[in-house]
Design an enzyme around this catalytic site. Sequence first.
Site, PDB file in Angstrom:
ATOM      1  N   GLU A 244      -3.418   9.110   8.630  1.00 56.01           N
ATOM      2  CA  GLU A 244      -2.201   8.398   8.239  1.00 56.01           C
ATOM      3  C   GLU A 244      -2.310   7.753   6.871  1.00 56.01           C
ATOM      4  O   GLU A 244      -3.417   7.406   6.430  1.00 56.01           O
ATOM      5  CB  GLU A 244      -1.910   7.288   9.277  1.00 56.01           C
ATOM      6  CG  GLU A 244      -1.806   7.846  10.674  1.00 56.01           C
ATOM      7  CD  GLU A 244      -1.618   6.772  11.750  1.00 56.01           C
ATOM      8  OE1 GLU A 244      -1.461   5.586  11.404  1.00 56.01           O
ATOM      9  OE2 GLU A 244      -1.630   7.147  12.934  1.00 56.01           O
ATOM     10  N   LYS A 246      -2.481   4.848   4.419  1.00 57.06           N
ATOM     11  CA  LYS A 246      -2.857   3.436   4.576  1.00 57.06           C
ATOM     12  C   LYS A 246      -1.988   2.630   3.621  1.00 57.06           C
ATOM     13  O   LYS A 246      -2.187   2.655   2.413  1.00 57.06           O
ATOM     14  CB  LYS A 246      -4.343   3.222   4.284  1.00 57.06           C
ATOM     15  CG  LYS A 246      -4.777   1.787   4.558  1.00 57.06           C
ATOM     16  CD  LYS A 246      -6.273   1.615   4.429  1.00 57.06           C
ATOM     17  CE  LYS A 246      -6.743   0.261   4.915  1.00 57.06           C
ATOM     18  NZ  LYS A 246      -6.065  -0.895   4.384  1.00 57.06           N
ATOM     19  N   ARG A 251       0.755  -6.633   7.679  1.00 56.35           N
ATOM     20  CA  ARG A 251       0.818  -6.182   9.066  1.00 56.35           C
ATOM     21  C   ARG A 251       1.933  -6.926   9.798  1.00 56.35           C
ATOM     22  O   ARG A 251       2.095  -8.131   9.621  1.00 56.35           O
ATOM     23  CB  ARG A 251      -0.527  -6.478   9.735  1.00 56.35           C
ATOM     24  CG  ARG A 251      -0.707  -5.935  11.140  1.00 56.35           C
ATOM     25  CD  ARG A 251      -1.207  -4.533  11.074  1.00 56.35           C
ATOM     26  NE  ARG A 251      -1.542  -3.965  12.361  1.00 56.35           N
ATOM     27  CZ  ARG A 251      -2.780  -3.720  12.784  1.00 56.35           C
ATOM     28  NH1 ARG A 251      -3.811  -4.042  12.025  1.00 56.35           N
ATOM     29  NH2 ARG A 251      -3.007  -3.159  13.940  1.00 56.35           N
ATOM     30  N   ARG A 266      -0.420 -10.880  10.937  1.00 57.45           N
ATOM     31  CA  ARG A 266      -1.784 -10.610  11.375  1.00 57.45           C
ATOM     32  C   ARG A 266      -2.497 -11.894  11.796  1.00 57.45           C
ATOM     33  O   ARG A 266      -3.407 -11.898  12.590  1.00 57.45           O
ATOM     34  CB  ARG A 266      -2.504  -9.961  10.190  1.00 57.45           C
ATOM     35  CG  ARG A 266      -3.889  -9.575  10.478  1.00 57.45           C
ATOM     36  CD  ARG A 266      -4.443  -8.898   9.265  1.00 57.45           C
ATOM     37  NE  ARG A 266      -5.881  -8.904   9.356  1.00 57.45           N
ATOM     38  CZ  ARG A 266      -6.641  -7.922   8.951  1.00 57.45           C
ATOM     39  NH1 ARG A 266      -6.104  -6.864   8.411  1.00 57.45           N
ATOM     40  NH2 ARG A 266      -7.929  -8.004   9.056  1.00 57.45           N
ATOM     41  N   PHE A 335       3.364   2.423  13.242  1.00 56.83           N
ATOM     42  CA  PHE A 335       2.339   3.390  13.645  1.00 56.83           C
ATOM     43  C   PHE A 335       1.877   3.223  15.084  1.00 56.83           C
ATOM     44  O   PHE A 335       1.101   4.027  15.575  1.00 56.83           O
ATOM     45  CB  PHE A 335       1.143   3.382  12.688  1.00 56.83           C
ATOM     46  CG  PHE A 335       0.632   2.013  12.310  1.00 56.83           C
ATOM     47  CD1 PHE A 335      -0.111   1.267  13.199  1.00 56.83           C
ATOM     48  CD2 PHE A 335       0.894   1.492  11.045  1.00 56.83           C
ATOM     49  CE1 PHE A 335      -0.586   0.019  12.854  1.00 56.83           C
ATOM     50  CE2 PHE A 335       0.423   0.236  10.683  1.00 56.83           C
ATOM     51  CZ  PHE A 335      -0.322  -0.505  11.596  1.00 56.83           C
TER      52      PHE A 335
HETATM   53  P1  AMP Z   1      -8.270  -3.635   6.080  1.00 54.75           P
HETATM   54  O1  AMP Z   1      -7.354  -4.835   5.916  1.00 54.75           O
HETATM   55  O2  AMP Z   1      -8.816  -3.104   4.816  1.00 54.75           O
HETATM   56  O3  AMP Z   1      -9.322  -3.881   7.169  1.00 54.75           O
HETATM   57  O4  AMP Z   1      -7.390  -2.432   6.669  1.00 54.75           O
HETATM   58  C1  AMP Z   1      -6.730  -2.508   7.888  1.00 54.75           C
HETATM   59  C2  AMP Z   1      -5.289  -2.846   7.655  1.00 54.75           C
HETATM   60  O5  AMP Z   1      -4.595  -1.762   7.058  1.00 54.75           O
HETATM   61  C3  AMP Z   1      -4.512  -3.072   8.930  1.00 54.75           C
HETATM   62  O6  AMP Z   1      -4.703  -4.380   9.417  1.00 54.75           O
HETATM   63  C4  AMP Z   1      -3.081  -2.838   8.496  1.00 54.75           C
HETATM   64  O7  AMP Z   1      -2.526  -4.053   8.034  1.00 54.75           O
HETATM   65  C5  AMP Z   1      -3.212  -1.901   7.310  1.00 54.75           C
HETATM   66  N1  AMP Z   1      -2.636  -0.547   7.512  1.00 54.75           N
HETATM   67  C6  AMP Z   1      -1.963   0.144   6.577  1.00 54.75           C
HETATM   68  N2  AMP Z   1      -1.588   1.343   7.024  1.00 54.75           N
HETATM   69  C7  AMP Z   1      -2.014   1.451   8.301  1.00 54.75           C
HETATM   70  C8  AMP Z   1      -1.929   2.473   9.296  1.00 54.75           C
HETATM   71  N3  AMP Z   1      -1.344   3.643   9.077  1.00 54.75           N
HETATM   72  N4  AMP Z   1      -2.508   2.212  10.501  1.00 54.75           N
HETATM   73  C9  AMP Z   1      -3.135   1.037  10.742  1.00 54.75           C
HETATM   74  N5  AMP Z   1      -3.234   0.044   9.839  1.00 54.75           N
HETATM   75  C10 AMP Z   1      -2.685   0.228   8.621  1.00 54.75           C
END
Ligand code: AMP
Length: 567
Positions: A244, A246, A251, A266, A335
């Site tokens: 998917e 990102k 969130r 979040r 998602f």
């Molecule tokens: P990180 O903050 O770097 O740990 O990445 C995880 C975060 O990416 C999640 O908490 C979401 O806010 C965001 N995110 C963006 N796109 C997606 C997706 N397709 N599926 C899940 N999380 C996503």
Amino acid sequence: MLFNKIVDVFEQLEKITSGNKIRQILADFFKKCPKSELKIATYLLSGRISSEYKGVITGMSNSLVIRAIALASGKDKSLVIKIFKKTGDAGLTAQKLVGRKRASLSVKRVFQSLHRIAKVKGSKSQDIKIIILTNLLKIVSSKEAKYISRLVVGKMRLGAGDRAILDALSIAFTGSKQARKALDNAYQVNPDLGDLAERIAKKKIKGITSVGVLFKRPIKSMLAQRSKSMQEIFNKIPGEMSVEEKYDGERMQVHIKGKNIRIFSRRLEDISQQYPDVVDCIRQNIRCKSAILDGECCAVDKKGKLLHFQTLMQRRRKYDIEKYIKKIPVCLFLFDILYLNNKSYLQKSYPERYKALKSTVKRQTSCVRLANRIVTKDPKKIQKFFKKMLKKGSEGIMIKSLAKDSVYKAGTRGWLWVKWKKEYAKGMVDTFDLVVVGAYRGKGKRAFSYGSVLCAVYDKKSKKYNTFTKLGTGFTDKNLRELPKILNKYKSKEKPFNVNAKKEIKPDVWFKPRIVVEVLGAEITKSPLHTANGLALRFPRFLRFRPDKSARQATSIREVVQFYRKK
Ligand code: AMP
């Protein structure tokens, strides 16, 4: 029950650091605590007056508490300030200056007074809050005044965190830590310690295994693992995967019940008021009786092109909301689904959840869409999709398991979801969310700001922030101007009690760990200077401030160690 029974526990906890002893003291207290007061006692022991997600806080800063202490003690405000400056703690200041010898206030009475303080809103609210606190401080003992003042400012300075409380509840009501796993699971869908305490006390383990999903009660978000190589991802997620986009936004967990819609961040805060446009959009385009949806919201331009995260952050405001809805339109990319038409989907596999999610989306429009994705196990197709996303300006991709056991692991970072970001492609290590705990004064061109900041990672076990790197590059002029404005609110006279740093580390200013910055690093190396398990981040580069993350949501020491071992 008298409030001083809880004060006794606080006093004992303050003197010890051993996790086992902390758990035992709490468990002994829970066993003796009257059932009718267990809920409020649990909140108070966790240093709060409600569950974290309900976010009920007194809204009083140290300076307001100082005014209340002056009024309650009849002492001059300058003397109170002097003692506060010396101790750096509203609690110790209150203990020194106010308090009767004998205390007889009930826990309920103290709890109610704290809630009355929290409820006061509007003009003159500060004065009214001060009056309520003053009246309370006038009728309690000095030890009680110490902990009431700390509860009011939200800084308990104790080693007992949510995990210790969950352990203690398990020991108190099931005789051992055996219920801990069930409690953990319940806590992810119901992050309310007081409620869980009542349930386990009433019905033992059955009380917590029956905890279900509820409208308006946010569930901890599932998180993604970081990986060092694509090969590792293929090993961890065999078979087909959902690859998917990102998205680089915020969130959102959307709770729907008929026409009622709430959005949680979040950090589990209710952010519906900031996004009435998203609420309307969901109402018009999602079809269900009730549901909890998971997605990422991004700022978009008129053509639907994704805009930078920093642009979206301008939507985090109390005023001018309507103006900013027009100025910065957003789109929610869905998602996942956690709950649909009165049924929990947490234990269902991702393919089942995705099918259910799709069935709720009546129309994909400019304000709500399903996240961009492909389903494949072909490395070439994944690489192509990844490159396409980078070209579009995305952060990278999320790779998700579609196996039978691909359940929604609330609040957990596991191998069912793995992130793969553009930094890997650039040969950089990764990005880290670090907490600023200190700063060094700027010189020359940076004399108006800080020259560099001291950053730390979070240790969930000790609840301390361990230094990891000194960050001085990547700041734009605008960032440099922002630095003092954002950080100075959290200045601390000395090294904060929850910061772990070596003696050699001497920043010009210490900060309480509040502000999170996203940092790109080139390498993790061993370093005797830092306390992050002796590891340090080399060549760090500032990317942006992360106001959407709390200090506890920063990168953990465990993640850093795992990452280093994989090198
Ligand atoms: P990180 O903050 O770097 O740990 O990445 C995880 C975060 O990416 C999640 O908490 C979401 O806010 C965001 N995110 C963006 N796109 C997606 C997706 N397709 N599926 C899940 N999380 C996503």
